[in-house]
Enzyme design. Sequence first.
Site, mmCIF file in Angstrom:
data_model
loop_
_atom_site.group_PDB
_atom_site.id
_atom_site.type_symbol
_atom_site.label_atom_id
_atom_site.label_comp_id
_atom_site.label_asym_id
_atom_site.label_seq_id
_atom_site.Cartn_x
_atom_site.Cartn_y
_atom_site.Cartn_z
ATOM 1 N N HIS A 26 3.433 9.607 -48.875
ATOM 2 C CA HIS A 26 4.488 9.032 -49.461
ATOM 3 C C HIS A 26 4.659 7.898 -50.414
ATOM 4 O O HIS A 26 5.442 7.801 -51.251
ATOM 5 C CB HIS A 26 4.665 7.913 -47.463
ATOM 6 C CG HIS A 26 5.281 8.462 -46.515
ATOM 7 N ND1 HIS A 26 4.555 8.849 -45.948
ATOM 8 C CD2 HIS A 26 6.068 8.308 -46.348
ATOM 9 C CE1 HIS A 26 4.876 9.355 -45.082
ATOM 10 N NE2 HIS A 26 6.308 9.243 -45.095
ATOM 11 N N GLY A 27 2.951 7.058 -50.744
ATOM 12 C CA GLY A 27 3.568 6.711 -52.097
ATOM 13 C C GLY A 27 1.232 6.635 -52.072
ATOM 14 O O GLY A 27 1.059 7.028 -51.674
#
Lengths: 488, 472
Positions: B323-324
């Site tokens: 996701h990040g």
Amino acid sequence: MKKLLIRIGIVAMLLVAMNWVYSKWFYEKDLQAHSDMVNLPRQVVADSCRIVYLGESSNRTYGWAESDQRKISDMVWAYFPNLRCGDMTKDASHAEIYYNLLKQIPKKSAVETVVVTMNLRSFDAGWIYSNLETPLQKQLVLLKDYPPLVNRFLLAFKAYPIRSEAEWDKIVNKHWKSDPIEFPYDFEWKTTNQWDMAMNRHGFVDVHGNYDQDLTILACHYIKAYAFQIKDDNPRIKDFDAIVDLCQKRGWNLIFNLLPENVDKANELVGKDLIFLMKMNRDYLVKRYGALEHVTVVDNLNLVRDVNFIDQNWTTEHYYAEGRHIVARRIALALKELYPDAFDDTCSVVADDGHFYFRDAISIDAAQPYSYTLDMPTADLHPDWEKVNVEFEVCQKDRSHEAVLAVQWYDSEENSNAIYYPIQDKITAVGQWDFVTFTLPVDSVLRSARHFKIFVYNPFAAPVSVKGLDISFRPAYMKTGVKGESDR
Amino acid sequence: MVFNSIEFVIFLPIVVLLFYLLPQKARWFMLLAASCVFYMWFVPRYILILLVTIVIDYSAGLLMEKHENEPKKKKTFLVISIVSTLLVLFIFKYLGFINDNFVWLCQKLGLDVHTTVNIILPIGLSFHTFQSMSYVIEVYRGHQKAERHFGYYSLYVMFFPQLVTGPIERPGNLLRQLHEHKDFRYENISKGMRLILFGLFIKMVVADHLGAYVDEVYANPAEYNSWSVMLAMAFYSFQIYCDFFGYSTIALGSAKLMGFDISDNFRTPYLAKNIGEFWHRWHISLSTWFRDYVYIPLGGSRVKFGRWAFNIMVVFVLSGIWHGAAWTFLFWGFAHGLLHIVEKALKQHVPTLEPKSKWLSVSIDVLRIAKTFVLVTLFWVMFRATDFANMRDIFAAAVTNFDGGQSLAVKPEVWLYLGLFILSDLLLFNTRFDAWCEDKPMIVRWLIYALLIFLVIACSSVNSFPFIYFQF
């Protein structure tokens, strides 16, 4: 396909019904929430105003300690006490916003004359593509000419330029890098960016040759704000053209109020090339709009001195009361042509201490070596004044003269001294007007005299013409000893 | 180009019209060109990154098939392809993060290191790299024939409805459909429009209105009282759901207009009774990707508990990092993994209640759903927080500021929009909006359409909230 067409028909009918519902119960709330500038024209109409002033922050006061807190527009209205007048003031706005505001005024209204602010900086890429455009453009969406529901649809689907600050900056920089600046004489820097970089590289130096970081930044900012050339394809020109068209269609008189810029500071920080460019742009605007029927351009560009600019570390058109008075009076005089009977000159006094202007041209040579002359008792020098700006235009037929700017002071009528500042090295053009500026100290020697004179002096055979001698005294706002020259 | 923009409103009908007007053999080209335009609307030059991964994986697919009977060579091509794709992902997504941590570590050790990495993450990179990887893995496994047509393969990676934030498609579904001839069918237009309308409603009306509240509180948590902070936490759960679900639904609808069926990404996730079920219902295309390409190869659930727990933790931590590039995302993944393991352990060791009364059974289910929602909401704080300090501030404000701070009022209409969405989510349990509409009387259907159209146009948020998953 037939099925689909029937559905499309149903959707169309639904949309019409929805538009009615939206207009009746939702539109006004949305206008107040997202386009409250709509209230400005509404107020003007409700007040049955005959004259309307459109402006941005220049119409407000930022000199909070001043006794006179009136807007420029209010000062103008003071000259017309019996006319119904109103203003539409919206910060950071520009011609496109004015156009959209004017469109909101119904055809059948009391409005006869509109005064529209024309801000020279608003023609610069730095303003045209400012990051303030996103919220401003967003506010315009609901004011478009489409049915309310369509406007709301456009707002919902973000039909306005949504860009981050970095994206706007990128566009601005692209223009500064590529938009050419064309001087009628040879000038080393061809774009805003080149000029800005050069100033940044060489820096602003004082008389001792010391680099001044703060003034370098300010000088660069002046270049970025004013070093551009207005051409026919400038987006603001299109907007002003649209305003002219609209006013002509509605039968309104139109007055463009070309705002004063801090020419003194531009000159001191960057030099006469920048002033030349500012004046060239001014001339373009005056020529383009000044000749149109029912359109007046009030040229205030060079009218307010540095001391009357509130922001000394940035380029703005925020004036102290005196500056606002000067602009207001000029607009009032333009309006006087339209409403001579309503003009009341007794109600307003313009105090413009320390500013002297000799507009007419005069040829000086051996036979008549003196230009128009300021002769002033030193007792009239305000204690705060530390500098005097002298600006004038010169036209030389050849370069064989040695004309000077003279400051002559008298201890008695018989005993005088003088300092002469050569102008030969400051003018390049021959056979045409060129701009010369000086910033001189108001020092103790001058103050100890009884009176003094400032004039242009040419005791030589070769004649020199001088016009627009503009002398203004002011407090020092910069460090002492700075020299206002571009790096050119 | 984003789905809720005027550009897309103009772009989509043109593409759909051209799609049906053009002969089958020209459609792929038009769709590919449209997808390029769609992608290049953001940052044009980043299409080159897509091109690199497309060329690598396309070539790898062909080479693997060519060397089908040479396992070593085949595996080498697979490894080259995956490493290259991950390298692209690493450089653009994780290099800055690793550099920042390296600098931080060096400075803690007293070393004077000041390197900086400023790379803008190309939009949707994590999505299309995973889609690209699924192709090479499927070819390697022999489940998918290598695509010989470069245009079709490029279109598989770049198909504009799902290019930017998925659903992450498998070649078995999308690539196959791209080759199929699609006739104009009213049913597809109708279903597509329904999905787009519903997607726009939940994104523009629900998510964006909630986003305004959430942003305000998360920016200054200490200023607000605990109730407002907790409300913002709950609102974020709905905001991210509506935002992502909205985007996925519009993607489904856009593809459906041209007769393409792409995968569902959500199935009422907040009605899940435990975290495992939540992940069966949330971002399904990513969950199944990790299941098929990470979890099962690691041994899946057919191993001892300890090994299973390890497998689960690997999957969730990877999911977090996917996701990040931030510790908060890793922590978020870890928390989900840990909760999943704890839930399974409890299930194995604590006897399950078997209520005889139906009402008691329903009540227990409601409590389980509430428990899962609360935990997921708490975990979303890690996801939403800008860093650990912000996360700490949020949690601190939520539990310590009952008497202090101001209360941030929620506009009544926001409750109405949220209520409408929750109602729709309950009605759409295990179904989809287009299918749900199908058996409703025409008048009811059209009343719903009219309501949704009106809400989207007249009541949507006018503030610009980018789709949350764009950042991944």
